[in-house]
Design a protein around this motif. Sequence first.
Motif, PDB file in Angstrom:
ATOM      1  N   LEU A 176       0.855  -1.183   0.000  1.00  0.00           N
ATOM      2  CA  LEU A 176       0.000   0.000   0.000  1.00  0.00           C
ATOM      3  C   LEU A 176       0.895   1.238   0.000  1.00  0.00           C
ATOM      4  O   LEU A 176       1.674   1.441   0.935  1.00  0.00           O
ATOM      5  CB  LEU A 176      -0.913   0.004   1.229  1.00  0.00           C
ATOM      6  N   VAL A 177       0.768   2.055  -1.047  1.00  0.00           N
ATOM      7  CA  VAL A 177       1.684   3.181  -1.221  1.00  0.00           C
ATOM      8  C   VAL A 177       0.928   4.441  -1.628  1.00  0.00           C
ATOM      9  O   VAL A 177      -0.214   4.391  -2.097  1.00  0.00           O
ATOM     10  CB  VAL A 177       2.731   2.869  -2.317  1.00  0.00           C
ATOM     11  N   ARG A 178       1.584   5.585  -1.427  1.00  0.00           N
ATOM     12  CA  ARG A 178       1.155   6.832  -2.046  1.00  0.00           C
ATOM     13  C   ARG A 178       1.785   6.864  -3.437  1.00  0.00           C
ATOM     14  O   ARG A 178       3.002   6.718  -3.565  1.00  0.00           O
ATOM     15  CB  ARG A 178       1.638   8.044  -1.250  1.00  0.00           C
ATOM     16  N   PRO A 179       1.003   7.065  -4.479  1.00  0.00           N
ATOM     17  CA  PRO A 179       1.572   7.019  -5.832  1.00  0.00           C
ATOM     18  C   PRO A 179       2.458   8.219  -6.120  1.00  0.00           C
ATOM     19  O   PRO A 179       2.449   9.222  -5.403  1.00  0.00           O
ATOM     20  CB  PRO A 179       0.329   7.009  -6.725  1.00  0.00           C
ATOM     21  N   ARG A 180       3.218   8.124  -7.195  1.00  0.00           N
ATOM     22  CA  ARG A 180       3.995   9.276  -7.667  1.00  0.00           C
ATOM     23  C   ARG A 180       3.029  10.389  -8.041  1.00  0.00           C
ATOM     24  O   ARG A 180       2.046  10.149  -8.750  1.00  0.00           O
ATOM     25  CB  ARG A 180       4.805   8.916  -8.906  1.00  0.00           C
ATOM     26  N   PRO A 181       3.281  11.615  -7.598  1.00  0.00           N
ATOM     27  CA  PRO A 181       2.405  12.716  -8.016  1.00  0.00           C
ATOM     28  C   PRO A 181       2.447  12.926  -9.534  1.00  0.00           C
ATOM     29  O   PRO A 181       3.514  12.890 -10.151  1.00  0.00           O
ATOM     30  CB  PRO A 181       2.997  13.928  -7.289  1.00  0.00           C
ATOM     31  N   ARG A 182       1.263  13.134 -10.116  1.00  0.00           N
ATOM     32  CA  ARG A 182       1.147  13.479 -11.546  1.00  0.00           C
ATOM     33  C   ARG A 182       1.111  15.004 -11.639  1.00  0.00           C
ATOM     34  O   ARG A 182       0.209  15.638 -11.088  1.00  0.00           O
ATOM     35  CB  ARG A 182      -0.115  12.877 -12.143  1.00  0.00           C
ATOM     36  N   VAL A 183       2.074  15.574 -12.332  1.00  0.00           N
ATOM     37  CA  VAL A 183       2.224  17.022 -12.360  1.00  0.00           C
ATOM     38  C   VAL A 183       2.107  17.529 -13.795  1.00  0.00           C
ATOM     39  O   VAL A 183       2.808  17.047 -14.688  1.00  0.00           O
ATOM     40  CB  VAL A 183       3.570  17.457 -11.760  1.00  0.00           C
ATOM     41  N   ALA A 184       1.200  18.478 -13.991  1.00  0.00           N
ATOM     42  CA  ALA A 184       1.044  19.131 -15.291  1.00  0.00           C
ATOM     43  C   ALA A 184       1.862  20.417 -15.304  1.00  0.00           C
ATOM     44  O   ALA A 184       1.862  21.173 -14.335  1.00  0.00           O
ATOM     45  CB  ALA A 184      -0.424  19.433 -15.568  1.00  0.00           C
ATOM     46  N   VAL A 185       2.554  20.659 -16.405  1.00  0.00           N
ATOM     47  CA  VAL A 185       3.425  21.821 -16.558  1.00  0.00           C
ATOM     48  C   VAL A 185       2.808  22.773 -17.576  1.00  0.00           C
ATOM     49  O   VAL A 185       2.466  22.364 -18.688  1.00  0.00           O
ATOM     50  CB  VAL A 185       4.834  21.389 -17.017  1.00  0.00           C
ATOM     51  N   VAL A 186       2.657  24.044 -17.181  1.00  0.00           N
ATOM     52  CA  VAL A 186       2.076  25.054 -18.076  1.00  0.00           C
ATOM     53  C   VAL A 186       3.045  26.231 -18.165  1.00  0.00           C
ATOM     54  O   VAL A 186       3.399  26.839 -17.150  1.00  0.00           O
ATOM     55  CB  VAL A 186       0.711  25.559 -17.566  1.00  0.00           C
ATOM     56  N   SER A 187       3.486  26.525 -19.379  1.00  0.00           N
ATOM     57  CA  SER A 187       4.311  27.710 -19.627  1.00  0.00           C
ATOM     58  C   SER A 187       3.426  28.798 -20.213  1.00  0.00           C
ATOM     59  O   SER A 187       2.606  28.535 -21.104  1.00  0.00           O
ATOM     60  CB  SER A 187       5.453  27.386 -20.600  1.00  0.00           C
ATOM     61  N   THR A 188       3.585  30.020 -19.737  1.00  0.00           N
ATOM     62  CA  THR A 188       2.766  31.133 -20.221  1.00  0.00           C
ATOM     63  C   THR A 188       3.628  32.111 -21.001  1.00  0.00           C
ATOM     64  O   THR A 188       4.819  32.263 -20.744  1.00  0.00           O
ATOM     65  CB  THR A 188       2.093  31.874 -19.057  1.00  0.00           C
ATOM     66  N   ARG A 228       1.113  25.086 -23.157  1.00  0.00           N
ATOM     67  CA  ARG A 228       1.583  26.452 -23.342  1.00  0.00           C
ATOM     68  C   ARG A 228       0.374  27.359 -23.521  1.00  0.00           C
ATOM     69  O   ARG A 228      -0.553  27.039 -24.270  1.00  0.00           O
ATOM     70  CB  ARG A 228       2.503  26.538 -24.570  1.00  0.00           C
ATOM     71  N   ALA A 229       0.370  28.497 -22.803  1.00  0.00           N
ATOM     72  CA  ALA A 229      -0.749  29.437 -22.864  1.00  0.00           C
ATOM     73  C   ALA A 229      -0.255  30.787 -23.354  1.00  0.00           C
ATOM     74  O   ALA A 229       0.880  31.193 -23.074  1.00  0.00           O
ATOM     75  CB  ALA A 229      -1.391  29.601 -21.488  1.00  0.00           C
ATOM     76  N   ALA A 230      -1.121  31.478 -24.068  1.00  0.00           N
ATOM     77  CA  ALA A 230      -0.813  32.826 -24.540  1.00  0.00           C
ATOM     78  C   ALA A 230      -1.005  33.828 -23.401  1.00  0.00           C
ATOM     79  O   ALA A 230      -1.422  33.483 -22.294  1.00  0.00           O
ATOM     80  CB  ALA A 230      -1.684  33.187 -25.736  1.00  0.00           C
ATOM     81  N   ASP A 231      -0.700  35.100 -23.687  1.00  0.00           N
ATOM     82  CA  ASP A 231      -0.769  36.143 -22.657  1.00  0.00           C
ATOM     83  C   ASP A 231      -2.173  36.703 -22.498  1.00  0.00           C
ATOM     84  O   ASP A 231      -2.379  37.917 -22.473  1.00  0.00           O
ATOM     85  CB  ASP A 231       0.204  37.278 -22.988  1.00  0.00           C
ATOM     86  N   LEU A 249      -1.182  17.986  -9.383  1.00  0.00           N
ATOM     87  CA  LEU A 249      -0.604  19.303  -9.145  1.00  0.00           C
ATOM     88  C   LEU A 249      -0.357  19.954 -10.491  1.00  0.00           C
ATOM     89  O   LEU A 249       0.043  19.281 -11.454  1.00  0.00           O
ATOM     90  CB  LEU A 249       0.718  19.183  -8.378  1.00  0.00           C
ATOM     91  N   VAL A 250      -0.618  21.247 -10.582  1.00  0.00           N
ATOM     92  CA  VAL A 250      -0.296  22.033 -11.776  1.00  0.00           C
ATOM     93  C   VAL A 250       0.785  23.034 -11.392  1.00  0.00           C
ATOM     94  O   VAL A 250       0.667  23.732 -10.382  1.00  0.00           O
ATOM     95  CB  VAL A 250      -1.527  22.761 -12.341  1.00  0.00           C
ATOM     96  N   VAL A 251       1.849  23.086 -12.188  1.00  0.00           N
ATOM     97  CA  VAL A 251       2.930  24.050 -11.976  1.00  0.00           C
ATOM     98  C   VAL A 251       3.037  24.912 -13.225  1.00  0.00           C
ATOM     99  O   VAL A 251       3.181  24.394 -14.336  1.00  0.00           O
ATOM    100  CB  VAL A 251       4.270  23.352 -11.705  1.00  0.00           C
ATOM    101  N   THR A 252       2.935  26.236 -13.044  1.00  0.00           N
ATOM    102  CA  THR A 252       3.051  27.166 -14.167  1.00  0.00           C
ATOM    103  C   THR A 252       4.330  27.960 -14.038  1.00  0.00           C
ATOM    104  O   THR A 252       4.905  28.106 -12.959  1.00  0.00           O
ATOM    105  CB  THR A 252       1.859  28.133 -14.220  1.00  0.00           C
ATOM    106  N   SER A 253       4.788  28.485 -15.162  1.00  0.00           N
ATOM    107  CA  SER A 253       5.936  29.394 -15.163  1.00  0.00           C
ATOM    108  C   SER A 253       5.560  30.637 -15.954  1.00  0.00           C
ATOM    109  O   SER A 253       4.991  30.553 -17.037  1.00  0.00           O
ATOM    110  CB  SER A 253       7.170  28.723 -15.780  1.00  0.00           C
ATOM    111  N   GLY A 254       5.874  31.798 -15.363  1.00  0.00           N
ATOM    112  CA  GLY A 254       5.593  33.074 -16.016  1.00  0.00           C
ATOM    113  C   GLY A 254       4.227  33.615 -15.660  1.00  0.00           C
ATOM    114  O   GLY A 254       3.328  32.901 -15.200  1.00  0.00           O
ATOM    115  N   GLY A 255       4.076  34.934 -15.858  1.00  0.00           N
ATOM    116  CA  GLY A 255       2.765  35.556 -15.703  1.00  0.00           C
ATOM    117  C   GLY A 255       2.365  35.887 -14.293  1.00  0.00           C
ATOM    118  O   GLY A 255       1.183  36.108 -14.016  1.00  0.00           O
TER     119      GLY A 255
END
Length: 439
Positions: A176-188, A228-231, A249-255
């Motif tokens: 019985l384990v905690r799974p690896r976190p699934r992380v979405a990456v969004v660049s703006t 990838r997202a526009a401004d 988890l969602v991790v964004t960069s920029g903006g």
Amino acid sequence: MSPLTPVEDHLRTVLSALEPLAPVTLPLARAHGTVLAQDVRALLAVPPWTNSAMDGYALRRQDLGGAAPVVLPVSQDVPAGSVPTPLEPGTAARIMTGATLPAGADTVVRVEDTDQEPGPRPLPDQVTVRVLPQAGANVRHAGEDTVCGAPVLGRGTLLGARELAALASTGHGTVLVRPRPRVAVVSTGAKLSEPGRPLAPGHVPDSNSLLLAGLLTEVGAHCAGTWRAADTSASLAEVLLQAAADADLVVTSGGVSAGAFDPLTMLAAQHQEPAGAAPDGQSARVHLTFASLAMQPGKPQAHGHIDVRGRRVPLLALPGNPVSVLVSFTSLVRPALARLAGLQPPAPAAPPGYARAASAWSSPVGRRQHVPVRLVPAPAGHPGQEDTWVAPTHRLGSGSHLVASLPQAQALAVVDEEVPAVELGQLLRLLPLPAPTRP
């Protein structure tokens, strides 16, 4: 101007909003890199039976007397995996490494200490023992490593190769384990271009997507995809909904700065209106809280969550410059991943080390500076020659845009908020950086 938020205070706020992922049961073959969700005890003793530690001959030590050589008849063959019969008094049994010791035997003589040759040969009628062993020699006793019911691993343990081997040896096939976190990456940013393509005026290659996806892999998380997202807030809202659909988890960069076109800032300014419609018709909201950290680089930060499809997906928003992304990931994202994964305690895998500065540089008072550094030889004639020495990977030090020099970095040197300048030979705390794994 509002006071800057200490890094530790911001991290505590981020971690307080996170809960470890729900546990799942996995076969051991799929559990590498996950975290135990419960204490585990041995279902089997190790070894499970008393067995031979050598290829040789099992016997009763009393049958050898006090002087060599001694000749004994050979009564049986005991290959590994077989069930031997009890050993007849005054005889020896040829036995292989790992094979169960026959009842009545208490000692194993190495084949090298007999007149028999090693290797595949017919069972001899008798064996001459040339070297007398100690009583109990070359015998592994049942349970001498651990007994049935004894603790094996505790909740919160990260499962690597050694841990999985221990679980298998103590009778477990699933865990019985905690799974690896699934992380979405969004660049703006509308200025971002696909790496390798010719650049339009004012554009830059999107290095952050690759940087974050690689860092996630290097610390054991699962990158669920890159977007990838526009401004514009509309573009960002749509992308965030897509990214959060199958992520923990969602991790964004920029903006996240004070620019007129920073999309996360614009999205927050819409008074938390529904960000868009989910595919099942439910509305989705993006909740954001902004902070200015006493950290350089990486001052502008945001955190919050995305409510979509009845799920609340945490969101960490990082600045857009690549070195800021690396520093923010090391200081904030990695502990958040540890929290989601259920690691106890949620902290970086390796403790910080220390090194001396091989050159002098300035540091902004009031902000904790993180400088990418590499190991260098000690300056000639300077005290502390036996210590570890580091120098910035670029002459501009902690500039947040210095992505091309990042491959040289072996750690981040941390300069405390009250230090205006680093002097030659000054002792610095180091934060280890994730590294690619290789054979």
